[in-house]
Design a protein around this motif. Structure first.
Motif, mmCIF file in Angstrom:
data_model
loop_
_atom_site.group_PDB
_atom_site.id
_atom_site.type_symbol
_atom_site.label_atom_id
_atom_site.label_comp_id
_atom_site.label_asym_id
_atom_site.label_seq_id
_atom_site.Cartn_x
_atom_site.Cartn_y
_atom_site.Cartn_z
ATOM 1 N N ARG A 194 43.981 61.180 39.976
ATOM 2 C CA ARG A 194 44.927 60.676 38.972
ATOM 3 C C ARG A 194 44.229 59.912 37.858
ATOM 4 O O ARG A 194 44.765 59.748 36.774
ATOM 5 C CB ARG A 194 45.985 59.797 39.628
ATOM 6 N N VAL A 195 43.037 59.415 38.176
ATOM 7 C CA VAL A 195 42.217 58.690 37.209
ATOM 8 C C VAL A 195 40.794 59.203 37.374
ATOM 9 O O VAL A 195 40.348 59.438 38.493
ATOM 10 C CB VAL A 195 42.267 57.167 37.474
ATOM 11 N N GLU A 196 40.073 59.377 36.269
ATOM 12 C CA GLU A 196 38.669 59.762 36.368
ATOM 13 C C GLU A 196 37.857 58.500 36.652
ATOM 14 O O GLU A 196 37.783 57.590 35.828
ATOM 15 C CB GLU A 196 38.188 60.407 35.064
ATOM 16 N N LEU A 197 37.270 58.448 37.829
ATOM 17 C CA LEU A 197 36.498 57.284 38.249
ATOM 18 C C LEU A 197 35.024 57.621 38.181
ATOM 19 O O LEU A 197 34.585 58.606 38.773
ATOM 20 C CB LEU A 197 36.879 56.894 39.677
ATOM 21 N N VAL A 198 34.271 56.826 37.448
ATOM 22 C CA VAL A 198 32.835 57.048 37.332
ATOM 23 C C VAL A 198 32.109 55.794 37.809
ATOM 24 O O VAL A 198 32.626 54.687 37.690
ATOM 25 C CB VAL A 198 32.408 57.408 35.883
ATOM 26 N N PRO A 199 30.907 55.977 38.352
ATOM 27 C CA PRO A 199 30.154 54.813 38.835
ATOM 28 C C PRO A 199 29.587 53.999 37.678
ATOM 29 O O PRO A 199 29.479 54.474 36.547
ATOM 30 C CB PRO A 199 29.038 55.428 39.672
ATOM 31 N N LEU A 200 29.194 52.813 37.982
ATOM 32 C CA LEU A 200 28.537 51.927 37.027
ATOM 33 C C LEU A 200 27.222 52.550 36.585
ATOM 34 O O LEU A 200 26.494 53.088 37.420
ATOM 35 C CB LEU A 200 28.263 50.592 37.724
ATOM 36 N N PRO A 201 26.908 52.514 35.315
ATOM 37 C CA PRO A 201 25.599 53.031 34.882
ATOM 38 C C PRO A 201 24.471 52.262 35.565
ATOM 39 O O PRO A 201 24.589 51.070 35.841
ATOM 40 C CB PRO A 201 25.588 52.769 33.376
ATOM 41 N N SER A 202 23.381 52.949 35.834
ATOM 42 C CA SER A 202 22.258 52.278 36.486
ATOM 43 C C SER A 202 21.542 51.367 35.487
ATOM 44 O O SER A 202 21.664 51.535 34.275
ATOM 45 C CB SER A 202 21.293 53.309 37.066
ATOM 46 N N GLY A 203 20.804 50.440 36.018
ATOM 47 C CA GLY A 203 19.991 49.553 35.192
ATOM 48 C C GLY A 203 20.688 48.307 34.696
ATOM 49 O O GLY A 203 20.077 47.493 33.999
ATOM 50 N N LEU A 204 21.963 48.124 35.040
ATOM 51 C CA LEU A 204 22.665 46.914 34.597
ATOM 52 C C LEU A 204 22.339 45.750 35.529
ATOM 53 O O LEU A 204 22.088 45.947 36.718
ATOM 54 C CB LEU A 204 24.176 47.146 34.577
ATOM 55 N N PRO A 205 22.344 44.534 35.004
ATOM 56 C CA PRO A 205 22.097 43.385 35.880
ATOM 57 C C PRO A 205 23.231 43.212 36.884
ATOM 58 O O PRO A 205 24.329 43.737 36.685
ATOM 59 C CB PRO A 205 22.034 42.200 34.903
ATOM 60 N N LYS A 206 22.948 42.481 37.924
ATOM 61 C CA LYS A 206 23.951 42.219 38.961
ATOM 62 C C LYS A 206 24.935 41.162 38.470
ATOM 63 O O LYS A 206 24.536 40.125 37.954
ATOM 64 C CB LYS A 206 23.252 41.750 40.240
ATOM 65 N N ALA A 207 26.216 41.455 38.624
ATOM 66 C CA ALA A 207 27.258 40.514 38.205
ATOM 67 C C ALA A 207 27.285 39.309 39.132
ATOM 68 O O ALA A 207 26.995 39.428 40.323
ATOM 69 C CB ALA A 207 28.618 41.203 38.218
ATOM 70 N N PRO A 208 27.653 38.153 38.609
ATOM 71 C CA PRO A 208 27.781 36.976 39.472
ATOM 72 C C PRO A 208 28.979 37.130 40.410
ATOM 73 O O PRO A 208 29.954 37.791 40.071
ATOM 74 C CB PRO A 208 28.016 35.830 38.483
ATOM 75 N N GLU A 209 28.864 36.553 41.575
ATOM 76 C CA GLU A 209 29.971 36.495 42.534
ATOM 77 C C GLU A 209 29.984 35.088 43.105
ATOM 78 O O GLU A 209 29.603 34.865 44.242
ATOM 79 C CB GLU A 209 29.798 37.531 43.646
ATOM 80 N N THR A 210 30.421 34.151 42.287
ATOM 81 C CA THR A 210 30.395 32.744 42.693
ATOM 82 C C THR A 210 31.790 32.185 42.953
ATOM 83 O O THR A 210 31.935 30.990 43.173
ATOM 84 C CB THR A 210 29.708 31.899 41.593
ATOM 85 N N GLY A 211 32.799 33.058 42.930
ATOM 86 C CA GLY A 211 34.165 32.604 43.155
ATOM 87 C C GLY A 211 34.400 32.197 44.595
ATOM 88 O O GLY A 211 33.677 32.602 45.508
ATOM 89 N N GLU A 212 35.454 31.421 44.784
ATOM 90 C CA GLU A 212 35.836 30.995 46.128
ATOM 91 C C GLU A 212 36.904 31.898 46.728
ATOM 92 O O GLU A 212 37.269 31.734 47.891
ATOM 93 C CB GLU A 212 36.319 29.549 46.097
#
Length: 193
Positions: free
Chosen positions: A23-41
């Motif tokens: 129903r939606v075209e899902l594509v992966p994240l392009p390679s080479g991008l920095p890692k996103a922060p995950e500092t939430g509680e």
């Protein structure tokens, strides 16, 4: 609609693509991008951080999820640390082993638990949609099954006799936290137009 999935986890991209059913075209994240922060509680805070972070790098909307297992008898562990419960870079086996050890050290063979999933869809610097879902069930101190990933060998959803890892993908999608969240997201996508 084309959406970039904010993950490099191939299992997660595959599972979301199966749930979306074309129903939606899902594509992966392009390679080479920095890692996103995950500092939430919370799962929602982490999903929001990832969606907005990667939306700055791509043109299409970005779908980020944060999901994990919550075991109240273990003080909510592994919670937002589900993917790295046994340490940064730990694999599913190590995370499962740590959970089994935590249960057994408290004299538990099983415990109430739930899988939670927060989804955030963002474009550029704006959150477009946010949804949260969960599936209640039990975790056990002995893994079963060969399918799925993560804590699937230890978790059985309420109303099912088998673990997620003992179910086919189609069976798992009837119960899973991700499938519930994706269905809610799809129902709300018209709000964006």
């Amino acid at each position: 609609m084309r959406i970039v999935m904010a993950t490099q986890n191939r299992n997660k991209v595959r599972e979301f693509a199966e749930i979306l059913g074309g129903r939606v075209e899902l594509v992966p994240l392009p390679s080479g991008l920095p890692k996103a922060p995950e500092t939430g509680e919370t799962f929602l805070e982490n999903a929001r951080q990832k969606a907005l972070f990667y939306a700055a790098y791509v043109e299409d909307p970005v779908l980020a999820d944060d999901s994990g297992l919550v075991v109240p008898a273990l003080g909510g562990e592994p919670g937002v640390h589900s993917a790295r419960y046994a340490g940064e870079g730990a694999d599913d086996g190590a995370n499962n082993d740590k959970l089994v050890h935590a249960l057994r050290s408290r004299g538990l063979r099983q415990a109430e638990a739930w899988f939670a999933c927060a989804l955030v869809l963002a474009r550029k610097d704006r959150v477009m949609l946010e949804v949260e879902s969960r599936v209640d069930g039990f975790v056990y101190d002995e893994p079963r099954g060969e399918h799925g990933f993560g804590y699937d060998p230890l978790f059985s959803p309420q109303g099912a006799l088998r673990r997620f890892a003992e179910m086919s993908a189609a069976e798992k999608h009837q119960f899973s936290h991700r499938a519930r969240a994706v269905r809610e997201l799809l129902a709300r996508i018209p709000e964006m137009t």
